[in-house]
Design a protein around this motif. Structure first.
Motif, PDB file in Angstrom:
ATOM      1  N   GLY A  45     101.360  39.949  -0.394  1.00  0.00           N
ATOM      2  CA  GLY A  45     100.047  40.542  -0.256  1.00  0.00           C
ATOM      3  C   GLY A  45      98.982  39.517   0.058  1.00  0.00           C
ATOM      4  N   VAL A  46      99.080  38.339  -0.563  1.00  0.00           N
ATOM      5  CA  VAL A  46      98.124  37.273  -0.291  1.00  0.00           C
ATOM      6  C   VAL A  46      98.199  36.843   1.166  1.00  0.00           C
ATOM      7  N   ARG A  47      99.424  36.725   1.691  1.00  0.00           N
ATOM      8  CA  ARG A  47      99.601  36.280   3.062  1.00  0.00           C
ATOM      9  C   ARG A  47      99.146  37.335   4.063  1.00  0.00           C
ATOM     10  N   VAL A  48      99.547  38.585   3.840  1.00  0.00           N
ATOM     11  CA  VAL A  48      99.306  39.631   4.821  1.00  0.00           C
ATOM     12  C   VAL A  48      97.879  40.154   4.748  1.00  0.00           C
ATOM     13  N   ARG A  49      97.378  40.405   3.541  1.00  0.00           N
ATOM     14  CA  ARG A  49      96.087  41.062   3.382  1.00  0.00           C
ATOM     15  C   ARG A  49      94.911  40.095   3.401  1.00  0.00           C
ATOM     16  N   HIS A  50      95.115  38.851   2.982  1.00  0.00           N
ATOM     17  CA  HIS A  50      93.997  37.923   2.846  1.00  0.00           C
ATOM     18  C   HIS A  50      94.085  36.751   3.829  1.00  0.00           C
ATOM     19  N   ALA A  51      95.141  35.962   3.736  1.00  0.00           N
ATOM     20  CA  ALA A  51      95.233  34.760   4.573  1.00  0.00           C
ATOM     21  C   ALA A  51      95.409  35.103   6.050  1.00  0.00           C
ATOM     22  N   PHE A  52      96.180  36.154   6.345  1.00  0.00           N
ATOM     23  CA  PHE A  52      96.447  36.478   7.743  1.00  0.00           C
ATOM     24  C   PHE A  52      95.161  36.853   8.472  1.00  0.00           C
ATOM     25  N   ARG A  53      94.313  37.630   7.835  1.00  0.00           N
ATOM     26  CA  ARG A  53      93.068  38.036   8.493  1.00  0.00           C
ATOM     27  C   ARG A  53      92.174  36.838   8.750  1.00  0.00           C
ATOM     28  N   HIS A  54      92.188  35.883   7.841  1.00  0.00           N
ATOM     29  CA  HIS A  54      91.390  34.672   8.017  1.00  0.00           C
ATOM     30  C   HIS A  54      91.923  33.837   9.174  1.00  0.00           C
ATOM     31  N   ALA A  55      93.243  33.819   9.359  1.00  0.00           N
ATOM     32  CA  ALA A  55      93.862  32.995  10.400  1.00  0.00           C
ATOM     33  C   ALA A  55      93.976  33.708  11.734  1.00  0.00           C
ATOM     34  N   ALA A  56      93.607  34.979  11.793  1.00  0.00           N
ATOM     35  CA  ALA A  56      93.834  35.761  13.004  1.00  0.00           C
ATOM     36  C   ALA A  56      92.791  35.522  14.085  1.00  0.00           C
ATOM     37  N   VAL A  57      91.633  34.944  13.759  1.00  0.00           N
ATOM     38  CA  VAL A  57      90.585  34.744  14.759  1.00  0.00           C
ATOM     39  C   VAL A  57      91.043  33.799  15.871  1.00  0.00           C
ATOM     40  N   PRO A  58      91.555  32.594  15.553  1.00  0.00           N
ATOM     41  CA  PRO A  58      92.066  31.758  16.656  1.00  0.00           C
ATOM     42  C   PRO A  58      93.274  32.374  17.345  1.00  0.00           C
ATOM     43  N   LEU A  59      94.054  33.170  16.613  1.00  0.00           N
ATOM     44  CA  LEU A  59      95.201  33.837  17.229  1.00  0.00           C
ATOM     45  C   LEU A  59      94.754  34.829  18.303  1.00  0.00           C
ATOM     46  N   VAL A  60      93.698  35.577  18.017  1.00  0.00           N
ATOM     47  CA  VAL A  60      93.189  36.541  18.991  1.00  0.00           C
ATOM     48  C   VAL A  60      92.660  35.821  20.229  1.00  0.00           C
ATOM     49  N   THR A  61      91.935  34.720  20.017  1.00  0.00           N
ATOM     50  CA  THR A  61      91.420  33.953  21.155  1.00  0.00           C
ATOM     51  C   THR A  61      92.556  33.465  22.042  1.00  0.00           C
ATOM     52  N   LEU A  62      93.564  32.872  21.430  1.00  0.00           N
ATOM     53  CA  LEU A  62      94.685  32.333  22.196  1.00  0.00           C
ATOM     54  C   LEU A  62      95.491  33.442  22.867  1.00  0.00           C
ATOM     55  N   LEU A 112      89.995  41.006  29.696  1.00  0.00           N
ATOM     56  CA  LEU A 112      90.575  40.378  28.509  1.00  0.00           C
ATOM     57  C   LEU A 112      89.495  39.695  27.669  1.00  0.00           C
ATOM     58  N   SER A 113      88.534  39.056  28.330  1.00  0.00           N
ATOM     59  CA  SER A 113      87.447  38.417  27.586  1.00  0.00           C
ATOM     60  C   SER A 113      86.640  39.447  26.799  1.00  0.00           C
ATOM     61  N   THR A 114      86.404  40.597  27.389  1.00  0.00           N
ATOM     62  CA  THR A 114      85.665  41.652  26.699  1.00  0.00           C
ATOM     63  C   THR A 114      86.446  42.196  25.513  1.00  0.00           C
ATOM     64  N   VAL A 115      87.732  42.409  25.697  1.00  0.00           N
ATOM     65  CA  VAL A 115      88.575  42.915  24.603  1.00  0.00           C
ATOM     66  C   VAL A 115      88.611  41.916  23.449  1.00  0.00           C
ATOM     67  N   VAL A 116      88.711  40.625  23.762  1.00  0.00           N
ATOM     68  CA  VAL A 116      88.728  39.605  22.710  1.00  0.00           C
ATOM     69  C   VAL A 116      87.428  39.616  21.921  1.00  0.00           C
ATOM     70  N   ASP A 117      86.301  39.740  22.613  1.00  0.00           N
ATOM     71  CA  ASP A 117      85.008  39.790  21.918  1.00  0.00           C
ATOM     72  C   ASP A 117      84.924  41.006  20.989  1.00  0.00           C
ATOM     73  N   LEU A 118      85.446  42.137  21.420  1.00  0.00           N
ATOM     74  CA  LEU A 118      85.426  43.334  20.586  1.00  0.00           C
ATOM     75  C   LEU A 118      86.344  43.175  19.370  1.00  0.00           C
ATOM     76  N   LEU A 119      87.481  42.513  19.559  1.00  0.00           N
ATOM     77  CA  LEU A 119      88.392  42.299  18.439  1.00  0.00           C
ATOM     78  C   LEU A 119      87.787  41.365  17.397  1.00  0.00           C
ATOM     79  N   TYR A 120      86.935  40.441  17.834  1.00  0.00           N
ATOM     80  CA  TYR A 120      86.244  39.587  16.871  1.00  0.00           C
ATOM     81  C   TYR A 120      85.437  40.427  15.878  1.00  0.00           C
ATOM     82  N   LEU A 121      84.774  41.458  16.372  1.00  0.00           N
ATOM     83  CA  LEU A 121      83.971  42.310  15.496  1.00  0.00           C
ATOM     84  C   LEU A 121      84.823  43.058  14.494  1.00  0.00           C
ATOM     85  N   VAL A 122      86.062  43.390  14.877  1.00  0.00           N
ATOM     86  CA  VAL A 122      86.962  44.096  13.953  1.00  0.00           C
ATOM     87  C   VAL A 122      87.513  43.164  12.899  1.00  0.00           C
ATOM     88  N   ILE A 123      87.858  41.926  13.303  1.00  0.00           N
ATOM     89  CA  ILE A 123      88.514  41.004  12.390  1.00  0.00           C
ATOM     90  C   ILE A 123      87.515  40.337  11.447  1.00  0.00           C
TER      91      ILE A 123
END
Length: 329
Positions: A240-257, A311-322
């Motif tokens: 739960g710590v990995r999936v619910r908390h740490a993963f969301r924190h680490a997902a921002v650079p993942l979405v960019t890449l 793709l750039s627009t979709v990434v910007d929108l995903l930032y708002l979700v994450i």
């Protein structure tokens, strides 16, 4: 407390009033950037068309054409090659604004029609490859981040191999093992879902290697943050710590890449489609470049530019979700 309330409420109202203006400004900036990218791509494509060596009429008719000079002059006038370059450029931009990408020299069909008929298989391949890459990267990173060093080293080794291996070599190996030896998947074509598996794995493995390394580093950095310690103190399980908390924190650079690498998937599809004999933009691009079919090449360049903007627009929108902080700024 009561004396501060009247001062606080106007400030809150002013902040709320400014948000729609900020959103509108951001939308206008994004639209202006998209128009600038498309205009730049169109201009570069036109300049490249003018710099291509050779007579465009000979390219249109074939290098071994026996057409008379009168016929060639008539074709040159029909396509506007006899006009000044500035007039050709303005006419070119006007056609683009009206959605006219021109006509293919070799196939004698509208470029937009050729691209639309071949775009579907390529989008299927890119979507499947992106799904394979994200699933493999998330499973590998979540399972090995901050855990057993041996398992982490094994995962990193396979990620390095995936990133370093050429796509055509991976495709040939997969064909040899799973198609020619075990007969589990079709050798070529795009008849059904089974024919999509090997091309998607071939195209997605290098991307999975890169995403897995980045996500693992982000997870390991997030697992050392104070909010993870707080979550563990509340009794949250390791998963739960990995999936619910740490993963969301680490997902921002993942979405960019992921957004940037999706563009590389579109480029890699050119090679993979030819290895597996699939229809799509890849085979169309190879045919256009080989035959010097410049209107078709320009159409494909503009398609790539549009994909970059989207793709750039979709990434910007995903930032708002994450990241909720971006929604309150």
């Amino acid at each position: 407390m009561t004396t501060m309330q009247p001062a606080i409420e106007p400030a809150i109202k002013r902040t709320a009033a400014y948000r729609p203006a900020a959103v509108l400004t951001g939308a206008v900036r994004r639209l202006a950037a998209a128009v600038a990218v498309m205009f730049g791509a169109a201009t570069v494509a036109f300049v490249a068309l003018q710099l291509v060596p050779g007579n465009p009429v000979q390219i249109l008719l074939g290098m071994n054409t026996t057409a008379s000079p009168a016929v060639q002059a008539r074709i040159r006038a029909q396509y506007g090659f006899d006009r000044p370059v500035a007039i050709q450029y303005l006419r070119y931009l006007d056609n683009l604004v009206h959605g006219d990408l021109g006509q293919s020299y070799q196939l004698q069909r509208p470029v937009s029609q050729l691209i639309s008929t071949q775009l579907g298989p390529t989008l299927q391949l890119v979507g499947a490859a992106l799904l394979v890459a994200v699933v493999l990267a998330v499973v590998s990173a979540v399972a090995t981040a901050g855990r057993w060093p041996v398992l982490r080293a094994v995962a990193m080794f396979f990620e390095l191999v995936a990133v370093s291996s050429p796509s055509y070599w991976v495709g040939i190996v997969l064909l040899t093992v799973f198609s020619f030896t075990f007969h589990l998947f079709p050798v070529a074509g795009a008849q059904n879902l089974a024919s999509l598996v090997l091309p998607a794995v071939t195209l997605g493995l290098p991307v999975a290697g890169v995403l897995g390394q980045v996500l693992r580093e982000g997870l390991e950095a997030a697992l050392d943050q104070p909010f993870v310690t707080t979550a563990r103190a509340r009794g949250v399980s390791q998963t739960g710590v990995r999936v619910r908390h740490a993963f969301r924190h680490a997902a921002v650079p993942l979405v960019t890449l992921t957004g940037w690498l999706t563009g590389s998937l579109l480029g890699g599809a050119v090679l993979v489609e030819n290895v597996f004999g699939r229809p799509g933009i890849g085979s169309l691009t190879l045919q256009a470049v080989t035959n010097k079919d410049m209107p078709l090449v320009i159409g494909l360049v503009l398609l790539s530019a549009f994909a970059f903007v989207l793709l750039s627009t979709v990434v910007d929108l995903l930032y708002l979700v994450i990241d909720p902080r971006l929604r309150t700024g």
